[in-house]
Enzyme design. Structure first.
Site, short mmCIF file in Angstrom:
data_model
loop_
_atom_site.label_atom_id
_atom_site.label_comp_id
_atom_site.label_asym_id
_atom_site.label_seq_id
_atom_site.Cartn_x
_atom_site.Cartn_y
_atom_site.Cartn_z
N LEU A 79 48.25 23.03 -3.99
CA LEU A 79 49.53 22.81 -2.91
C LEU A 79 50.39 24.12 -2.46
CD1 LEU A 79 50.04 19.19 -4.06
CD2 LEU A 79 49.28 19.72 -1.85
N GLU A 118 44.19 12.29 -22.09
CA GLU A 118 44.88 12.44 -20.95
C GLU A 118 45.35 11.22 -20.57
OE1 GLU A 118 43.38 15.80 -18.18
OE2 GLU A 118 41.84 14.40 -18.28
N HIS A 146 47.01 18.32 -17.02
CA HIS A 146 45.81 19.22 -16.77
C HIS A 146 45.37 19.25 -18.46
CE1 HIS A 146 43.73 22.90 -16.33
NE2 HIS A 146 44.31 23.56 -17.44
N ASN A 165 42.03 8.69 -14.50
CA ASN A 165 43.39 8.71 -14.72
C ASN A 165 44.30 7.70 -14.08
OD1 ASN A 165 44.04 10.73 -17.07
ND2 ASN A 165 42.40 11.81 -15.63
N MET A 208 42.00 18.30 -6.81
CA MET A 208 41.61 19.47 -6.76
C MET A 208 41.73 20.40 -5.50
SD MET A 208 40.28 19.21 -9.71
CE MET A 208 39.33 20.53 -9.97
N ASN A 218 51.87 17.03 -12.42
CA ASN A 218 50.39 17.50 -12.59
C ASN A 218 50.08 17.17 -14.09
OD1 ASN A 218 47.83 18.34 -11.62
ND2 ASN A 218 48.49 20.41 -13.09
N GLY A 266 38.62 9.57 -10.65
CA GLY A 266 40.09 8.45 -10.70
C GLY A 266 40.11 8.07 -12.04
#
Ligand code: GRF
Length: 210
Positions: free
Chosen positions: A105, A191, A121, A28, A102, A119, A26
């Site tokens: 969906l 990120e 990546h 991010n 992870m 999302n 977590g």
């Protein structure tokens, strides 16, 4: 979707409602919280995810969802995804942010939040999809196939893996002295910055809509 008075807003907090889906550390999520973005709930598919502690430390609601509890009782992945959608929808998100989530969906989830699932990546568009993007990029560098990698934030319209309309990218050069660990650290820092800036931009746009 933003309702006056119905967001996490307070002094200095942008209006809007974010639900963040996580599975792991977590970091991010932490970047979103530290930036003061309006995270109203965190949903994890792993009870042990450290991200849940980060959320709790910020008094953000947490929910745990378990695929196993569905498959153990004869229900399908789509049933699980529909359940996750119900859990998320109860928090009335403007955007759903997949930050280290992870689990792939299906449309049973995605069709409930069109143009609202974001999302993150750790690779550039079209390169290194999947869970091992950093290792794959580092291997490609050592084989002389790339000199830089990067990060992208994109919308998730369908079940494609790490694929969808790109909202933002940033490149991360790979240095001759890099190890996988040093590269990973730099990509993660990129990120955190890109996710915060992109989500902030989406919320600002939302507010600017007539
Ligand atoms: C990030 O690299 C994200 O892009 C990837 O999984 C990692 C999650 O890191 N999908 P964290 O849980 O946010 O620290």
């Amino acid at each position: 979707m933003t309702e006056a008075g119905g967001s996490a807003s307070g002094p200095g907090v942008p209006a809007g409602r974010l639900v963040v889906l996580v599975s792991g550390s977590g970091s991010n999520l932490q970047a979103l919280l530290d930036a003061g973005l309006p995270v109203v709930a965190v949903v994890s598919n792993r009870r042990q995810a450290y991200a849940l502690e980060r959320a709790a430390a910020h008094d953000v609601a947490t929910e745990v969802v378990s695929l196993k509890s569905f498959t153990d009782t004869g229900r399908t992945r789509r049933d699980f995804d529909a359940h996750v959608a119900d859990v998320v929808a109860a928090h009335r998100p403007d955007y759903v942010v997949l930050a280290g989530w992870m689990h792939l969906l299906s449309s049973a989830f995605l069709d409930r939040f069109p143009d609202r699932v974001v999302n993150l990546h750790p690779a550039l568009p079209g390169s290194f999809p999947g869970a091992h993007a950093l290792q794959d990029a580092f291997d490609a560098y050592r084989e002389g196939r790339i000199t830089e990698t990067g990060v992208m934030v994109h919308l998730v319209p369908d079940e494609g893996v790490d694929n969808g309309p790109v909202l933002a990218t940033v490149t991360v050069p790979i240095e001759p002295g890099d190890s996988l660990e040093s590269l990973t650290e730099r990509v993660h820092a990129a990120e955190h910055r890109l996710l915060v800036a992109t989500v902030r931009g989406l919320l600002d746009e939302l507010l600017a809509r007539p």
